[in-house]
Write a protein that holds these residues in place. Structure first.
Motif, short mmCIF file in Angstrom:
data_model
loop_
_atom_site.label_atom_id
_atom_site.label_comp_id
_atom_site.label_asym_id
_atom_site.label_seq_id
_atom_site.Cartn_x
_atom_site.Cartn_y
_atom_site.Cartn_z
N UNK A 202 59.86 -2.82 16.27
CA UNK A 202 59.18 -1.84 17.12
C UNK A 202 58.96 -0.57 16.29
N UNK A 203 57.72 -0.20 16.08
CA UNK A 203 57.39 0.97 15.26
C UNK A 203 57.12 2.17 16.17
N UNK A 204 57.89 3.22 15.98
CA UNK A 204 57.72 4.43 16.78
C UNK A 204 56.80 5.42 16.08
N UNK A 205 56.27 6.37 16.85
CA UNK A 205 55.42 7.41 16.28
C UNK A 205 56.14 8.22 15.21
N UNK A 206 57.45 8.33 15.34
CA UNK A 206 58.25 9.11 14.40
C UNK A 206 58.46 8.40 13.07
N UNK A 207 58.04 7.12 12.96
CA UNK A 207 58.22 6.36 11.74
C UNK A 207 59.46 5.49 11.76
N UNK A 208 60.29 5.65 12.78
CA UNK A 208 61.50 4.85 12.89
C UNK A 208 61.13 3.44 13.37
N UNK A 209 61.83 2.45 12.85
CA UNK A 209 61.61 1.06 13.26
C UNK A 209 62.87 0.56 13.97
N UNK A 210 62.71 0.09 15.20
CA UNK A 210 63.82 -0.42 16.00
C UNK A 210 63.72 -1.94 16.13
N UNK A 211 64.85 -2.62 16.30
CA UNK A 211 64.82 -4.08 16.43
C UNK A 211 64.43 -4.53 17.84
N UNK A 212 63.75 -5.65 17.90
CA UNK A 212 63.42 -6.28 19.17
C UNK A 212 64.14 -7.63 19.20
N UNK A 213 65.05 -7.80 20.14
CA UNK A 213 65.81 -9.04 20.24
C UNK A 213 64.88 -10.20 20.59
N UNK A 214 65.07 -11.32 19.94
CA UNK A 214 64.20 -12.47 20.16
C UNK A 214 64.20 -12.92 21.62
N UNK A 215 65.37 -12.91 22.25
CA UNK A 215 65.47 -13.36 23.63
C UNK A 215 64.77 -12.41 24.60
N UNK A 216 64.58 -11.15 24.19
CA UNK A 216 63.96 -10.17 25.07
C UNK A 216 62.50 -9.90 24.71
#
Length: 235
Positions: A202-216
């Protein structure tokens, strides 16, 4: 609506001014535009600005822009640059980035987004969060995400990061009405700050990348798409 343009390249400044004028005519809005040739003029200006454009021709200006972003969290900063490593700019809390030459459609889309967030934020009430260092009174739109890490909650905001003693369950109940959703068991993210989703990132406007769980993934992407569709209906 106040707009500042920092530019030591008159061609870029003229193009931004021209596109803003075209946007005004098309959308029946009015901008008060101030143009500065020196970054010192911008950083010494204490007037509240809604949108600020920064033309960056080399990475030496990045630190100045970072300082400006952190000290003006309510201003939507849009960086225009010809530097190849444009993702570097997002690490400094800029609202958006445009590579040269400026694409008119992308420019108008960026202004649409900036005005949406500004209008939404102006109607928001602040929420109080107790952190390990300060009592934080903040609007939900100024929060990027919450992260559960080592029995602490990291509160990532436009003003920086703070630590709290909350649980994600409690925060989810509190912030669900403000379009916060959980893409992973350790995160609660503000949908308004998501730039795009690619695979399980998940790419945020701030440049940070967050994980997306496969099950979700399927459920979360569906919620995000519904949020985007609703936003376009409101415009």
């Amino acid at each position: 609506m106040k707009v500042q343009i920092y530019d030591n390249n008159s061609d870029v400044s003229k193009q931004v001014t021209y596109l803003l004028g075209k946007y005004e005519e098309r959308n029946k809005v009015a901008f008060k535009i101030d143009t500065f040739a020196s970054h010192n003029q911008v950083f010494s200006n204490t007037d509240q600005t809604d949108i600020a454009f920064f033309y960056i021709c080399d990475t030496s200006k990045i630190q100045n822009v970072r300082h400006y972003c952190l000290n003006n969290p309510c201003t939507k900063v849009i960086i225009i640059a010809n530097i190849p490593d444009y993702r570097y700019a997002f690490k400094f809390h800029a609202f958006d980035f445009m590579a040269l030459p400026i694409n008119e459609q992308k420019f108008f889309h960026a202004i649409d987004d900036a005005l949406f967030y500004i209008t939404t934020s102006s109607k928001e009430k602040k929420i109080t969060l107790q952190t390990s260092t300060v009592t934080l009174n903040i609007k939900p739109s100024q929060i990027y995400y919450f992260e559960h890490n080592s029995r602490k909650i990291i509160i990532s905001t436009v003003q920086g990061e703070y630590f709290g003693n909350y649980t994600l369950k409690r925060l989810r109940e509190k912030f669900c009405p403000y379009n916060f959703e959980s893409p992973h068991k350790s995160y609660l993210v503000n949908l308004a700050h998501i730039r795009y989703i690619k695979g399980f990132d998940i790419y945020l406007n701030s440049g940070i990348v967050l994980p997306l769980a496969q099950k979700r993934a399927v459920h979360f992407k569906s919620i995000f798409q519904s949020y985007i569709d609703k936003r376009f209906e409101m415009k």
